[in-house]
Design an enzyme around this catalytic site. Structure first.
Site, PDB file in Angstrom:
ATOM      1  N   LYS A  72      16.868  66.007  -0.723  1.00 23.00           N
ATOM      2  CA  LYS A  72      16.466  65.721   0.653  1.00 23.00           C
ATOM      3  C   LYS A  72      15.219  64.843   0.760  1.00 23.00           C
ATOM      4  O   LYS A  72      15.081  64.090   1.723  1.00 23.00           O
ATOM      5  CB  LYS A  72      16.247  67.027   1.414  1.00 23.00           C
ATOM      6  CG  LYS A  72      17.526  67.801   1.656  1.00 23.00           C
ATOM      7  CD  LYS A  72      17.275  69.024   2.526  1.00 23.00           C
ATOM      8  CE  LYS A  72      18.569  69.794   2.756  1.00 23.00           C
ATOM      9  NZ  LYS A  72      18.382  70.905   3.708  1.00 23.00           N
ATOM     10  N   ASP A 108      17.687  69.771  10.086  1.00 28.69           N
ATOM     11  CA  ASP A 108      17.268  71.080   9.572  1.00 28.69           C
ATOM     12  C   ASP A 108      16.248  71.771  10.477  1.00 28.69           C
ATOM     13  O   ASP A 108      16.372  72.958  10.779  1.00 28.69           O
ATOM     14  CB  ASP A 108      16.649  70.928   8.182  1.00 28.69           C
ATOM     15  CG  ASP A 108      17.684  70.787   7.081  1.00 28.69           C
ATOM     16  OD1 ASP A 108      18.808  71.279   7.253  1.00 28.69           O
ATOM     17  OD2 ASP A 108      17.349  70.188   6.044  1.00 28.69           O
TER      18      ASP A 108
END
Length: 248
Positions: A72, A108
């Site tokens: 990520k 997220d």
């Protein structure tokens, strides 16, 4: 069963490993619910091949991808453009490919804060990876005072005293890193593929914690936001949630 034809639009999941992920089940259920000729496929990608994999998405005509552990943060530098949320978090979990350009964003953080009342609260995020960074950024935007901590930091794991919001952004599922209290709001990003609760979720429910959000719900919320970025359509959340329940 998913049928992939020459007309099928593909999206994928870049991670290492990917076999445990419920995202393919969830996303493909969403595509079926809307009658879309789309398919979501796991793309196990070792760290040293991440740049090749991102270039491959473009070359093969993918519409986009999700990005998970451990990529990520590293994928940020491989994007042609990132949105403000991803830039602030220093983390990307969603790629959209348009006209050969890779656009990075993060869903997220919003998934973590959706069920919380974080304003004015002291939040502790366990973990130092991309999901932890995204969660911390979103909590700050929601008005929380945020502390992030990892296993290499002094005093790990932190004591529960003074923690109002606790987010587990580590892969730890079966050990209790912090003992929940009734006044805590808890979000656990980890989940078991069979639906059994993690140690933190189970302990939080047992303690009567103010809010307990499990990893499947976080996965659903971030996945629905990714779905909408790729397709431009409202995600069929009920069908996607049912697919996650069917995995239990």
């Amino acid at each position: 069963m998913i049928e992939i034809r020459g007309t099928t639009t593909l999206v994928g999941l870049l991670g290492w490993p990917t076999a445990h992920s419920l995202s393919p089940r969830m996303q493909n259920a969403g595509f079926r619910a809307l009658g879309l000729d789309w398919a979501y496929v796991p793309l196990p990608t070792p760290p040293e091949r991440l740049a090749d994999a991102v270039r491959g998405l473009v070359a093969l005509g993918f519409a986009g991808a999700n990005v998970t552990i451990p990529h990520k943060q590293a994928v940020l530098a491989l994007c042609d453009e990132v949105d403000d949320v991803a830039r602030q978090a220093g983390s990307v979990n969603t790629l959209v490919i348009r006209e050969g350009r890779v656009l990075g964003s993060s869903t997220d953080g919003a998934a973590v804060t959706a069920g919380l009342d974080a304003a004015g609260r002291h939040a502790v995020v366990l973990g130092t990876g991309g999901a932890a960074l995204a969660a911390a950024a979103a909590l700050r935007d929601a008005g929380a005072e945020v502390e992030t901590t990892g296993r290499r930091d002094p005093g790990w794991p932190p004591p529960p005293d003074g923690i109002d919001v606790l987010v587990n952004a580590t892969p730890v599922k079966d050990a209790l890193l912090v003992e929940p209290r009734p006044s805590m709001q808890i979000v656990d990003l980890a989940y078991h593929a069979d639906g059994t609760p993690t140690a933190l979720v189970e302990a939080g429910r047992r303690a009567g914690s103010e809010v307990v959000v499990d990893g499947a719900e976080v996965l659903l919320l971030q996945g629905a936001a990714s779905f909408e970025r790729w397709t431009g359509l409202a995600a069929p959340v009920d069908a996607m949630r049912e697919a996650l329940r069917g995995a239990k």
